[in-house]
Design a protein around this motif. Structure first.
Motif, mmCIF file in Angstrom:
data_model
loop_
_atom_site.group_PDB
_atom_site.id
_atom_site.type_symbol
_atom_site.label_atom_id
_atom_site.label_comp_id
_atom_site.label_asym_id
_atom_site.label_seq_id
_atom_site.Cartn_x
_atom_site.Cartn_y
_atom_site.Cartn_z
ATOM 1 N N TYR A 47 -15.661 -37.265 4.982
ATOM 2 C CA TYR A 47 -15.019 -38.042 3.913
ATOM 3 C C TYR A 47 -13.716 -37.395 3.464
ATOM 4 O O TYR A 47 -13.247 -37.635 2.359
ATOM 5 N N ASP A 48 -13.134 -36.545 4.346
ATOM 6 C CA ASP A 48 -11.867 -35.882 4.049
ATOM 7 C C ASP A 48 -11.988 -34.978 2.824
ATOM 8 O O ASP A 48 -11.038 -34.809 2.066
ATOM 9 N N GLY A 49 -13.183 -34.422 2.633
ATOM 10 C CA GLY A 49 -13.400 -33.502 1.526
ATOM 11 C C GLY A 49 -13.285 -32.064 1.983
ATOM 12 O O GLY A 49 -12.920 -31.770 3.131
ATOM 13 N N SER A 50 -13.588 -31.159 1.075
ATOM 14 C CA SER A 50 -13.494 -29.734 1.385
ATOM 15 C C SER A 50 -14.707 -29.010 0.822
ATOM 16 O O SER A 50 -15.279 -29.408 -0.198
ATOM 17 N N LEU A 51 -15.085 -27.927 1.506
ATOM 18 C CA LEU A 51 -16.215 -27.094 1.090
ATOM 19 C C LEU A 51 -15.765 -25.643 1.101
ATOM 20 O O LEU A 51 -15.210 -25.157 2.091
ATOM 21 N N THR A 52 -15.999 -24.958 -0.024
ATOM 22 C CA THR A 52 -15.706 -23.529 -0.131
ATOM 23 C C THR A 52 -16.996 -22.821 -0.512
ATOM 24 O O THR A 52 -17.591 -23.121 -1.547
ATOM 25 N N ARG A 54 -20.743 -33.350 6.826
ATOM 26 C CA ARG A 54 -20.862 -34.552 5.992
ATOM 27 C C ARG A 54 -19.692 -34.637 5.010
ATOM 28 O O ARG A 54 -19.150 -35.717 4.755
ATOM 29 N N ILE A 55 -19.281 -33.493 4.458
ATOM 30 C CA ILE A 55 -18.178 -33.469 3.500
ATOM 31 C C ILE A 55 -16.853 -33.764 4.188
ATOM 32 O O ILE A 55 -16.049 -34.581 3.718
ATOM 33 N N GLU A 56 -16.599 -33.103 5.320
ATOM 34 C CA GLU A 56 -15.333 -33.301 6.025
ATOM 35 C C GLU A 56 -15.213 -34.707 6.589
ATOM 36 O O GLU A 56 -14.098 -35.186 6.816
#
Length: 405
Positions: free
Chosen positions: A381-386, A377-379
């Motif tokens: 929106y071109d986001g990142s998860l750590t 879901r995050i990716e």
């Protein structure tokens, strides 16, 4: 308003200090790399250094990539140029070398000065408490007068307050000035091959389509297994009530009551499905209010630290809401935690959310727990998860989502 302003300034000062600490790390690496380049250049005069030139080039590229990664965490992503150039005359490589010289000198001094400010603040502000323990000629820091009594010591304390103000107002500017050469010299020049970025966007587009398909399947299952079954029951009960009116009017009221209960349950499940698509609480209360509701409803005591001066796009807020909701669900079900914390910030056109808990850790995407769905879901929106979750805990999930103005 004054309290919010002071809180924002304090947060900006702490954020700037963290950037300067990171800048000091890359400045030390740049200084070591610069010394190695200088040694190789001297050895080249005797012909030996030409054999070591590739290692010097790799060192420059490695420290430049380290700085790109650091700056990308605090703002727009900086793409690397890819493989090493075949020649030291390559313009991109020369820009990296110029940055190495600047960051090893000016950037290093800026970091040292930025770290001196909080140390001087603590030292001078507390000096009135321990001034008698040091000789009169050993006044701390940049104090230019001798301390012979409590009044002189209080003057040093005021000097510490002045350092505090310098850190609050000048620290963010100093961090910005330190990062500026890196963004100017390490960003890819026009015409750079952006195939890696294209591949990344292709992957995120595929992830978005997969997430959309999975969401449609989830909605279909919710409607089929929940509301649809309830509505079928309502239809059956209404038919039974109609027949009961003709055959046994005394039981018609009971059947109609059961039909009403089934209809109410169907409406409740439909509302749940609607909230799963786009929570109405986001429209009414905004993301900060929606996160407050999640924190209040969490079975584990959850603290909330939100600083969102403006609204983001509805899709971005919905993504952040679902991520926090899923993360807190995981905290409740799997972590064994006794406390959790949710932090949300809007910094440099990016929405940054962090979920922490003091549980036993060991969270692993390969074992499910909804983490794979969160990442998709995050990716999308071109986001990142750590995710940081060592065995024994704690667990920290950091999420960044682009949130343009």
């Amino acid at each position: 308003m004054t309290v919010d302003w002071a809180r924002r300034r304090a947060h900006a000062a702490v954020d700037a200090l963290e950037r300067l600490v990171g800048g000091l790390g890359t400045a030390i690496l740049a200084l070591a790399t610069l010394l190695w380049v200088a040694v190789v250049a001297v050895l080249c005069l005797g012909g030996v250094g030409f054999l070591l030139a590739p290692s010097a080039a790799r060192a420059v590229r490695a420290v430049a990539d380290r700085e790109r990664a650091r700056l990308s965490r605090w703002g727009p992503e900086i793409l690397g140029p890819g493989p090493l150039p075949p020649s030291w005359r390559d313009r991109g490589f020369l820009r990296e070398l110029a940055w190495t010289v600047e960051h090893a000198t000016v950037g290093f001094v800026m970091s040292i000065f930025g770290l001196t400010i909080p140390l001087s603040t603590v030292q001078d502000a507390t000096y009135p408490l321990w001034w008698w323990l040091v000789p009169a000629d050993a006044a701390p820091g940049l104090v230019f007068w001798s301390v012979h009594n409590q009044l002189d010591a209080l003057a040093v304390g005021l000097y510490g307050v002045a350092w505090l103000l310098v850190g609050i107002f000048a620290g963010p500017l100093l961090a910005r000035f330190q990062a500026w050469p890196g963004r100017a010299l390490l960003s890819p020049p026009p015409g750079t091959d952006l195939s890696l970025r294209i591949a990344e966007l292709t992957a995120t587009r595929a992830a978005a389509l997969d997430a959309h398909a999975a969401e449609l399947r989830r909605i279909e299952r919710s409607l089929h297994d929940g509301a649809q079954n309830r509505l079928v029951a309502v239809s059956v009960l209404l038919g039974a009530a109609r027949r009961a009116v003709e055959r046994d009017p005394a039981t018609a009221g009971e059947v109609l009551e059961r039909a009403q209960d089934a209809a109410e349950q169907a409406l409740a499940e439909l509302r749940t499905v609607v909230r799963g698509i786009l929570p109405p609480v986001l429209d009414g209360r905004g993301l900060d209010g929606a996160l407050a509701g999640l924190a209040a409803d969490c079975a584990v005591p959850c603290r909330l630290d939100v600083d969102l001066p403006r609204r983001c796009a509805a899709s971005v807020e919905a993504t952040a809401y679902f991520v926090v909701a899923e993360a807190l669900t995981n905290v409740t079900k799997h972590s064994g935690a006794t406390s959790a914390k949710v932090t949300a910030r809007l910094e440099e056109q990016r929405l940054k959310v962090m979920i922490e808990d003091n549980g036993h850790g060991g969270a692993d995407e390969s074992r499910g727990s909804g983490l794979t769905g969160i990442r998709r879901r995050i990716e999308a929106y071109d986001g990142s998860l750590t995710l940081t979750s060592p065995a024994g805990g704690p667990t920290t999930m950091r999420v960044e989502l682009p949130c343009g103005s």
